[in-house]
Design an enzyme around this catalytic site. Sequence first.
Site, PDB file in Angstrom:
ATOM      1  N   ASN A  36       0.861  -1.193   0.000  1.00 59.10           N
ATOM      2  CA  ASN A  36       0.000   0.000   0.000  1.00 59.10           C
ATOM      3  C   ASN A  36       0.890   1.232   0.000  1.00 59.10           C
ATOM      4  O   ASN A  36       2.114   1.121   0.028  1.00 59.10           O
ATOM      5  CB  ASN A  36      -0.967  -0.032   1.187  1.00 59.10           C
ATOM      6  CG  ASN A  36      -0.240  -0.026   2.507  1.00 59.10           C
ATOM      7  OD1 ASN A  36       0.469   0.918   2.831  1.00 59.10           O
ATOM      8  ND2 ASN A  36      -0.385  -1.098   3.276  1.00 59.10           N
ATOM      9  N   ASP A  85      -4.455  -6.043   5.256  1.00 56.06           N
ATOM     10  CA  ASP A  85      -5.471  -6.844   5.932  1.00 56.06           C
ATOM     11  C   ASP A  85      -5.430  -8.303   5.508  1.00 56.06           C
ATOM     12  O   ASP A  85      -5.879  -9.171   6.238  1.00 56.06           O
ATOM     13  CB  ASP A  85      -6.860  -6.254   5.647  1.00 56.06           C
ATOM     14  CG  ASP A  85      -7.046  -4.935   6.373  1.00 56.06           C
ATOM     15  OD1 ASP A  85      -6.574  -4.838   7.522  1.00 56.06           O
ATOM     16  OD2 ASP A  85      -7.622  -3.998   5.796  1.00 56.06           O
ATOM     17  N   LYS A  90       7.242 -18.615  -9.538  1.00 60.34           N
ATOM     18  CA  LYS A  90       6.622 -17.432 -10.144  1.00 60.34           C
ATOM     19  C   LYS A  90       5.388 -17.851 -10.940  1.00 60.34           C
ATOM     20  O   LYS A  90       5.460 -18.790 -11.739  1.00 60.34           O
ATOM     21  CB  LYS A  90       7.646 -16.742 -11.054  1.00 60.34           C
ATOM     22  CG  LYS A  90       7.110 -15.466 -11.614  1.00 60.34           C
ATOM     23  CD  LYS A  90       8.082 -14.792 -12.564  1.00 60.34           C
ATOM     24  CE  LYS A  90       7.340 -13.701 -13.289  1.00 60.34           C
ATOM     25  NZ  LYS A  90       7.775 -13.518 -14.647  1.00 60.34           N
ATOM     26  N   ASP A 117      -4.710  -9.016  13.461  1.00 65.17           N
ATOM     27  CA  ASP A 117      -4.833  -7.582  13.756  1.00 65.17           C
ATOM     28  C   ASP A 117      -3.878  -7.281  14.912  1.00 65.17           C
ATOM     29  O   ASP A 117      -4.126  -7.649  16.062  1.00 65.17           O
ATOM     30  CB  ASP A 117      -6.272  -7.214  14.123  1.00 65.17           C
ATOM     31  CG  ASP A 117      -6.457  -5.709  14.147  1.00 65.17           C
ATOM     32  OD1 ASP A 117      -5.640  -5.020  14.812  1.00 65.17           O
ATOM     33  OD2 ASP A 117      -7.382  -5.199  13.497  1.00 65.17           O
ATOM     34  N   LYS A 166     -13.581   1.652  15.666  1.00 63.03           N
ATOM     35  CA  LYS A 166     -12.303   0.931  15.825  1.00 63.03           C
ATOM     36  C   LYS A 166     -11.798   1.014  17.261  1.00 63.03           C
ATOM     37  O   LYS A 166     -11.217   0.063  17.777  1.00 63.03           O
ATOM     38  CB  LYS A 166     -11.245   1.498  14.867  1.00 63.03           C
ATOM     39  CG  LYS A 166     -11.400   0.918  13.476  1.00 63.03           C
ATOM     40  CD  LYS A 166     -10.419   1.453  12.470  1.00 63.03           C
ATOM     41  CE  LYS A 166     -10.907   1.025  11.088  1.00 63.03           C
ATOM     42  NZ  LYS A 166     -10.234   1.669   9.999  1.00 63.03           N
ATOM     43  N   LYS A 208     -11.251  -2.590  18.790  1.00 55.89           N
ATOM     44  CA  LYS A 208      -9.873  -3.035  19.013  1.00 55.89           C
ATOM     45  C   LYS A 208      -9.419  -2.821  20.452  1.00 55.89           C
ATOM     46  O   LYS A 208      -8.260  -3.036  20.771  1.00 55.89           O
ATOM     47  CB  LYS A 208      -8.940  -2.311  18.045  1.00 55.89           C
ATOM     48  CG  LYS A 208      -9.334  -2.523  16.576  1.00 55.89           C
ATOM     49  CD  LYS A 208      -8.216  -2.180  15.638  1.00 55.89           C
ATOM     50  CE  LYS A 208      -8.683  -2.302  14.193  1.00 55.89           C
ATOM     51  NZ  LYS A 208      -7.579  -2.485  13.275  1.00 55.89           N
TER      52      LYS A 208
HETATM   53  N1  CTP Z   1      -3.881  -2.550  12.287  1.00 52.40           N
HETATM   54  C1  CTP Z   1      -3.095  -3.572  12.787  1.00 52.40           C
HETATM   55  N2  CTP Z   1      -3.128  -4.786  12.191  1.00 52.40           N
HETATM   56  C2  CTP Z   1      -3.919  -5.030  11.129  1.00 52.40           C
HETATM   57  C3  CTP Z   1      -4.723  -3.981  10.597  1.00 52.40           C
HETATM   58  C4  CTP Z   1      -4.683  -2.760  11.194  1.00 52.40           C
HETATM   59  O1  CTP Z   1      -2.384  -3.354  13.761  1.00 52.40           O
HETATM   60  N3  CTP Z   1      -3.937  -6.220  10.576  1.00 52.40           N
HETATM   61  C5  CTP Z   1      -3.867  -1.246  12.968  1.00 52.40           C
HETATM   62  C6  CTP Z   1      -3.270  -0.119  12.184  1.00 52.40           C
HETATM   63  O2  CTP Z   1      -1.880   0.001  12.446  1.00 52.40           O
HETATM   64  C7  CTP Z   1      -4.038   1.068  12.712  1.00 52.40           C
HETATM   65  C8  CTP Z   1      -5.409   0.495  13.044  1.00 52.40           C
HETATM   66  O3  CTP Z   1      -5.206  -0.901  13.189  1.00 52.40           O
HETATM   67  O4  CTP Z   1      -3.509   1.533  13.924  1.00 52.40           O
HETATM   68  C9  CTP Z   1      -6.477   0.744  12.045  1.00 52.40           C
HETATM   69  O5  CTP Z   1      -6.052   0.412  10.758  1.00 52.40           O
HETATM   70  P1  CTP Z   1      -7.003   0.573   9.525  1.00 52.40           P
HETATM   71  O6  CTP Z   1      -6.311   0.095   8.285  1.00 52.40           O
HETATM   72  O7  CTP Z   1      -7.593   1.954   9.511  1.00 52.40           O
HETATM   73  O8  CTP Z   1      -8.203  -0.372   9.903  1.00 52.40           O
HETATM   74  P2  CTP Z   1      -8.498  -1.883   9.680  1.00 52.40           P
HETATM   75  O9  CTP Z   1      -8.505  -2.567  10.995  1.00 52.40           O
HETATM   76  O10 CTP Z   1      -7.589  -2.458   8.654  1.00 52.40           O
HETATM   77  O11 CTP Z   1      -9.989  -1.828   9.192  1.00 52.40           O
HETATM   78  P3  CTP Z   1     -10.563  -1.458   7.734  1.00 52.40           P
HETATM   79  O12 CTP Z   1      -9.430  -1.595   6.770  1.00 52.40           O
HETATM   80  O13 CTP Z   1     -11.646  -2.439   7.546  1.00 52.40           O
HETATM   81  O14 CTP Z   1     -11.053  -0.050   7.873  1.00 52.40           O
END
Ligand code: CTP
Length: 401
Positions: A212, A280, A289, A306, A339, A343
Amino acid sequence: MLENRRILLIVSGGIAAVKVPDLIRRLRERGASVRCILTKSGAEFVTPLTLASLSGEKVYQDLFSLTDEAEMGHIRLSREADIILVAPATANIMAKMAAGLADDLATTALLATDKPVMIAPAMNVMMWTHPATQANLQTLQSREVKVVGPSAGDLACGEVGNGRMAEVPEIIAALTRFFQKSEGQGPLTGLKAIVTSGPTHEPIDPVRYIANRSSGKQGHAVATALAHMGAQVTLVSGPTHEADPDGVKVVHVETARQMMKACSDALPADIVVAAAAVADWAPAVKDQKLKKGDAAAALNLSENPDILAALAQAGPTRPKLVVGFAAETTNLIESAKAKLTKKNCDWIVANDVSKGTGVFGGDTNTVHLVTAKGVEDWPTLSKRAVAERLAERIATALNPS
Ligand code: CTP
């Protein structure tokens, strides 16, 4: 930290001067001595008698007062202090300080001093954002003048925006930090922090990966700011172009699973700031490959752990303060609040990463701090300034003074 510190408090003319009596009271409670200089316009908002009663000292107002000068000349006044605090600092006094004007007792003391100076600006939002004030601010900062605030909110003039004087606890925290720093300590000395930063790369096959646009600038800046405040920081970083910050232990990882493991290995910690844009999902990695026709087999995705939620889970190893980021393109605040609960973290720094905001990869950020108490809108700041402000808030939360 403020015990026996001598503070020369210059009160210039703004409505925020009404907060000064409380500031003096809190400083004296902490053992500091406060001597006040009140400008002519400052005296329109707060009386010399109030300041004298609360500080227990004479209040100095007039450069040409025979008694004042005989008792305590402006040079002695400015030298017999450990720090000079200008609160509130109006646009006018900032301009005079930047230009080196000395047309009253306050500005003369400021020009004559060899002591550190801190200002707490307070003014209308248009005055604050005016290029003249911003240029003066830069000049003052380049001369090592410390700045606390201002913050965003309702202004006395009826407008809303950046320009409110920092609250008393914030000013106290900034002074405390100043004295701690001067003694080689920080407010986070003795505390351990884990910061995640950057993107993760999730391999598809030996040559391809999912990634990303995260640059790691915000997370690295947070790690730096926490380290500057004395924390022992482990920065777990995905692949970025950012240099490893000085004084920080950096663990380089690629995937979310590696990031999870590195964070678990860094426990126990007092503080977690999860600024990484963790992927995610991870594809099932192919050893060979993939060929052109293999599209259907390319992405057999499974969900990544997460990391933030895992670190924030209740239990004996839960860090005292867990801060997540929420990168959203729609329903910013609502999603951030969701969130926070989902979380189990203490704070969420919400930022809009829609196309056009330039947050991903850019140098500035407009964030909202979402806590159980409510939502704080921060002005657009450099990522470094966001990190410093966040680190300050963390220090205040962990060392309530
Ligand atoms: N985060 C994490 N581990 C993951 C996904 C997210 O630690 N696998 C943490 C990110 O570092 C950030 C927070 O969770 O602090 C929110 O990340 P974000 O990408 O906004 O949310 P997601 O949990 O991925 O939810 P979504 O993409 O569905 O909005």
